[in-house]
Design a protein around this motif. Structure first.
Motif, short mmCIF file in Angstrom:
data_model
loop_
_atom_site.label_atom_id
_atom_site.label_comp_id
_atom_site.label_asym_id
_atom_site.label_seq_id
_atom_site.Cartn_x
_atom_site.Cartn_y
_atom_site.Cartn_z
N LEU A 2 -2.87 -30.54 0.05
CA LEU A 2 -2.60 -31.87 -0.42
C LEU A 2 -1.28 -32.40 0.16
O LEU A 2 -0.33 -31.94 -0.26
CB LEU A 2 -2.63 -32.00 -1.90
N GLN A 3 -1.41 -33.34 0.96
CA GLN A 3 0.04 -33.99 1.66
C GLN A 3 0.17 -35.32 1.06
O GLN A 3 -0.77 -36.20 0.96
CB GLN A 3 -0.38 -34.06 3.29
N ALA A 150 -2.72 -31.01 -17.21
CA ALA A 150 -1.37 -30.32 -16.86
C ALA A 150 -1.30 -31.02 -15.69
O ALA A 150 -2.00 -30.92 -14.50
CB ALA A 150 -1.85 -28.86 -16.43
N ILE A 151 -0.04 -31.86 -15.47
CA ILE A 151 0.20 -32.74 -14.54
C ILE A 151 1.18 -31.89 -13.70
O ILE A 151 2.26 -31.55 -13.90
CB ILE A 151 0.93 -33.89 -14.78
N ASP A 152 0.59 -31.83 -12.42
CA ASP A 152 1.52 -31.12 -11.11
C ASP A 152 2.46 -31.83 -10.53
O ASP A 152 3.49 -31.74 -10.34
CB ASP A 152 0.41 -30.57 -10.11
N TYR A 153 2.28 -33.46 -10.32
CA TYR A 153 3.01 -34.18 -9.85
C TYR A 153 2.90 -35.30 -10.44
O TYR A 153 1.77 -36.05 -10.63
CB TYR A 153 2.84 -34.42 -8.21
N SER A 219 6.87 -37.07 4.85
CA SER A 219 5.65 -36.10 4.23
C SER A 219 6.09 -34.92 3.77
O SER A 219 6.94 -34.24 4.31
CB SER A 219 4.64 -36.28 5.16
N ILE A 220 5.35 -34.59 2.78
CA ILE A 220 5.60 -33.21 2.02
C ILE A 220 4.30 -32.84 1.70
O ILE A 220 3.40 -33.66 1.40
CB ILE A 220 6.69 -33.17 0.96
N GLU A 221 3.94 -31.46 1.63
CA GLU A 221 2.88 -30.69 0.92
C GLU A 221 2.95 -30.58 -0.44
O GLU A 221 4.22 -30.04 -0.76
CB GLU A 221 2.82 -29.36 1.72
N LEU A 222 2.25 -30.94 -1.17
CA LEU A 222 2.19 -30.78 -2.56
C LEU A 222 1.91 -29.26 -2.99
O LEU A 222 0.49 -29.10 -2.76
CB LEU A 222 1.57 -31.84 -3.37
#
Length: 223
Positions: A2-3, A150-153, A219-222
């Protein structure tokens, strides 16, 4: 995979390689915008409320891309689009979409349209759970959001004045139990100027979250 691509203010795109979700597309007139409304891509647009710095280019982008638009009915009522493209929701509701799902959650903020309410979203996409807070003050039910998912980001506003500032956002990260935090809604204008590196120190000292500062255009990869 996921980007996350940050386009400035509260506008970002999530891309799982097949689907592109765009939030609050204020690009025209945004001094920090890293892409134009004529070039940004979207399959789905999530609107948190109707203030111009969030509602922004939703009409033009949806017309050009054919994107579906999600929001509260009063906000969607401002758009001139085919009804099949508009997905009205309200607080607490969950909507299944081709990329996964979104749940509309509370935001403490004015809505920008009579009868409407501001909101945030819990987005399930690409194997991640992402919380887009929209414009909001801190509120105690953020603890419930952290217990519920459970929130990743967590994408949290830090600009102050119109939303919570860095101190409250750091406490919000703790209440949410988020693994990662990305600050948004700051440095667009002098009124909401903040040092994101200072927020990073504050947040990581107050919570277990890892803060990643993403500049407009990056941009980053999550993970």
């Amino acid at each position: 995979m996921l980007q996350f691509s940050y386009y400035g203010h509260s506008c970002f795109q999530l891309n799982d390689g097949t689907h592109k979700v765009l939030t609050d597309p204020f690009l025209t007139g945004n001094p920090t915008a890293a892409i134009s409304a004529e070039k940004v891509e979207a399959d789905t647009i999530l609107l948190s409320h109707a203030h111009g710095d969030h509602f922004g280019d939703a009409q033009a982008i949806a017309e050009r891309t054919g994107a579906d638009v999600v929001g509260v009915p009063e906000v969607l009522g401002l758009l001139r689009l085919p009804g099949a493209k508009l997905h009205g929701m309200n607080l607490g509701g969950t909507l299944s979409l081709p990329f996964g799902s979104v749940r509309m959650v509370l935001a403490r903020h004015s809505s920008g349209v009579a009868g409407g309410c501001a909101c945030g979203y819990i987005i399930r996409m690409g194997g991640k759970t992402v919380y887009f807070a929209g414009d909001t003050a801190i509120f105690s039910d953020m603890k419930f959001l952290g217990e519920r998912d459970a929130i990743d980001y967590a994408m949290l506003p830090i600009g102050d004045n119109y939303t919570m500032g860095p101190e409250d956002a750091a406490l919000a990260a703790k209440w949410l139990g988020a693994k990662h935090v990305i600050p948004i809604h700051y440095n667009t204008w002098p009124m909401i100027a903040q040092n994101p590196e200072e927020f990073k120190k504050l947040c990581e000292a107050a919570s277990d979250a890892k803060v990643t500062v993403v500049q407009p255009g990056e941009s980053i990869e999550l993970v």
